[in-house]
Design an enzyme around this catalytic site. Structure first.
Site, PDB file in Angstrom:
ATOM      1  CE  LYS B  80      -3.671   2.010   2.403  1.00  0.00           C
ATOM      2  NZ  LYS B  80      -4.841   1.602   3.528  1.00  0.00           N
ATOM      3  CB  SER B 155      -8.512   3.443   2.922  1.00  0.00           C
ATOM      4  OG  SER B 155      -7.297   2.950   3.785  1.00  0.00           O
ATOM      5  CB  SER B 179      -8.529   0.785   5.692  1.00  0.00           C
ATOM      6  OG  SER B 179      -9.356   2.103   5.928  1.00  0.00           O
TER       7      SER B 179
END
Lengths: 95, 489
Positions: B80, B155, B179
């Site tokens: 990420k 997210s 997330s």
């Protein structure tokens, strides 16, 4: 609780965010929706409940006062917007 | 595209690499080719690092040939884009950090390098991890491989989309209010957020420090266990990291579940839950009964206060954390600042997106003089009540299960007009973060052709048991093996 447009401008200043007059309406509206959601907290009975900052109630660890970081000034300054002679440049603050 | 076909789990790939069926260079090239040909549909990567990946793959092949390589050696993964990677752009999905090339790496990134995993690149996400749809990314939304008109969740939307589209074998992600679990649920994947403090936050761009926790998204519980073995560590550089031995998460995967007590919170099955989602979750619970588990109805009475408490605490912490982005030392700086105040306010106004600015302002307001007790202190008190709900529940049960999300993946643009509608996406996941507990989502069926996730919440540091519970389910079901029709390896 709800927030008015003039308070939004004040909060924006506190948060160091420029906000245009066109943005204020929509921002006020969206933030009030959030505050409206958050207001549900007021109904909770929290008498004698201690605030919780850490899920495991851990406290800050101490460590020996010894140097562990190596100097990487050049590495950090290489990604700065403006530097000179090892200093970070900003607009003139004092005349 | 390569003619060779590859299996798609870490467990199978690790065996194939060791049996000499293919090399890490071949495997890595296969993934790089897929990313190049297919990611325009999914927008799951912000940065692809082909040269570095092939170098790492070659090094992994040497290590594998020498024997005694870790299980992850040579496996192509991706991070990420909020984990700092030395020398490689780390944007956090924001214009503010579009030019940020960190001079150091996150501890978890170093952990994966140490174990020989190959990094394919950096993954799309909501700006500063604020969002539940990946629509708040400066780089445009990632798309759900099950239906590209729908969101992959957020997210960690890129982390989920990349695994679902087979553009990475497994990915790292982070979870502040759901997330990892929500995108894993929406993309039909396995995702785990460990206990707060289990994985280092050093080098992970901070959003809400008392809630943020790194985790992984994979195709199976077994893969999640392998990934977690490398992710979890005690790190003196993170003052909230917990000094506690990391078990081998793969050891107990096969343990039987006889006598397991599963708590089913009634609050997670009330109004607002999609009917087919409920059906899939109930079927999964019935499957657990067949495996020898007992279902116990429990109550988590403060559940309805989790989202309101979170939207005070997370913005308050964000307003403090994001004050470091001032246009002076790194990140975006506005053109022609007139004075220092203009430099600060315009760099921040131009560098941050709408949702981020809004949360900073909510946080600044909640912390401002005269409002602190009514908002921040109140929310921290409610946080303790929410934790107590779980502590009480875990006196009666071993694990808690319910839906991960109230509905399957929604359409792009469907929830952007009203911030609160988007926030309620995380209604079942947020309380886990407030309590600091480990949480997981595993595929459990479909609603209107879209994946449904079963959420598993465990007691503190009970990740090995949760992975065992998930793995046994995956041995008797094949929901986790389903793939979007358009995604073929």
């Amino acid at each position: 609780m709800s927030i008015e447009q003039k308070d939004i401008a004040k909060v924006a200043t506190l948060a160091r965010l420029a906000i245009s007059t066109e943005e204020i309406d929509d921002t006020t509206d969206r933030i009030n929706k959030v505050l409206n959601l958050v207001d549900q907290l007021q109904a909770a009975d929290t008498d004698s409940i201690a605030p919780m900052a850490h899920p495991l109630d851990a406290v800050q660890r101490l460590r020996a006062d010894s140097v562990t970081e190596t100097n990487n000034r050049d590495g950090f300054q290489a990604i700065a917007p403006a530097t000179e002679d090892g200093l970070y440049l900003v607009p003139k603050v004092i005349d | 595209m390569h003619t060779k076909t590859f299996p798609n789990t870490i467990a199978e790939l690790a065996a194939g690499l060791r049996a000499g069926e293919f090399t890490s260079v071949e495997l890595t090239q296969h993934y790089l080719d897929r990313i190049q040909q297919l990611d325009s549909q999914y927008n799951s990567f912000i940065t692809v690092t082909p040269e570095l990946a092939l170098q790492q793959a070659a090094a992994a092949d040497t290590r594998l040939a020498a024997g005694d390589a870790p299980l992850l050696c040579g496996i192509p993964i991706a991070h990420k884009d909020l984990f700092c990677t030395a020398g490689i752009k780390t944007s956090c999905g924001s214009k503010m950090l579009d030019n940020f090339v960190p001079p150091y790496s996150a501890t978890i990134v170093e952990n994966y390098q140490r174990d020989g995993a190959v990094m394919l690149g950096k993954l799309n996400m909501d700006e500063f991890a604020m969002g539940s749809s990946n629509e708040n990314s400066f780089y445009g939304p990632a798309k759900n491989p099950w239906d590209t008109e729908r969101v992959p969740g957020g997210s960690s939307g890129g982390s989920a989309a990349a695994v679902a589209a087979q553009l990475a074998v497994a990915t790292t992600a982070s979870d502040t209010g759901g997330s990892i679990r929500q995108p894993a649920s929406l993309c039909g994947l396995t995702g785990i957020k460990p206990t707060y403090g289990r994985a280092s936050r050093y080098g992970m761009v901070a959003f809400a420090s008392s809630l943020d926790q790194a985790g992984v998204i994979t195709r199976s519980a077994e893969d999640a266990a392998i990934m977690l073995n490398t992710l979890a560590s005690y790190d003196p550089k993170d003052s909230t990291s917990i000094d506690r031995e990391v078990p081998d998460y793969t050891t107990d995967l096969g343990d039987d579940l006889n006598g397991l007590k599963i708590g089913v919170p009634k609050e997670y099955f009330e109004a607002g839950l999609d009917a087919d989602t409920e059906k899939a979750v109930r079927n999964a619970l019935a499957e657990y009964e067949k495996l020898g588990a007992e279902l116990v109805e429990i109550t988590l009475p403060h559940t309805h206060l989790a989202v309101p408490a979170y939207y005070v605490i997370a913005p308050a912490e964000a307003s403090a954390n994001l004050s470091r982005f001032d246009g002076v030392r790194y990140g975006y700086r506005c053109e022609d600042p007139q004075d220092l105040m203009d430099l600060y306010t315009r760099s921040r106004a131009e560098g941050f997106g709408q949702e981020v600015k809004q949360r900073i302002m909510v946080g600044a307001y909640a912390l401002s003089a005269g409002y602190y007790d009514a908002y921040y202190k109140k929310a921290q008190q409610v946080r303790r009540l929410i934790k107590k709900d779980f502590v009480d529940a875990f006196e009666k049960v071993d694990v808690i299960m319910g839906p991960t999300c109230p509905n399957p993946a929604f359409k792009l643009g469907e929830k952007t007009a009203d911030p609160v509608a988007m926030y309620l996406e995380d209604i079942y996941t947020i309380s886990t973060n407030l309590a600091g507990l480990p949480g997981m989502s595993i595929p459990a069926g479909f609603s209107s052709g879209l994946p449904v996730g079963l959420q598993i919440t465990g007691n503190y540091f009970d990740e090995a048991h949760m992975l065992n519970i998930a793995h046994r389910f995956q041995q008797v079901t094949d929901w986790h093996k389903q793939m979007p029709a358009e995604v073929q390896s």
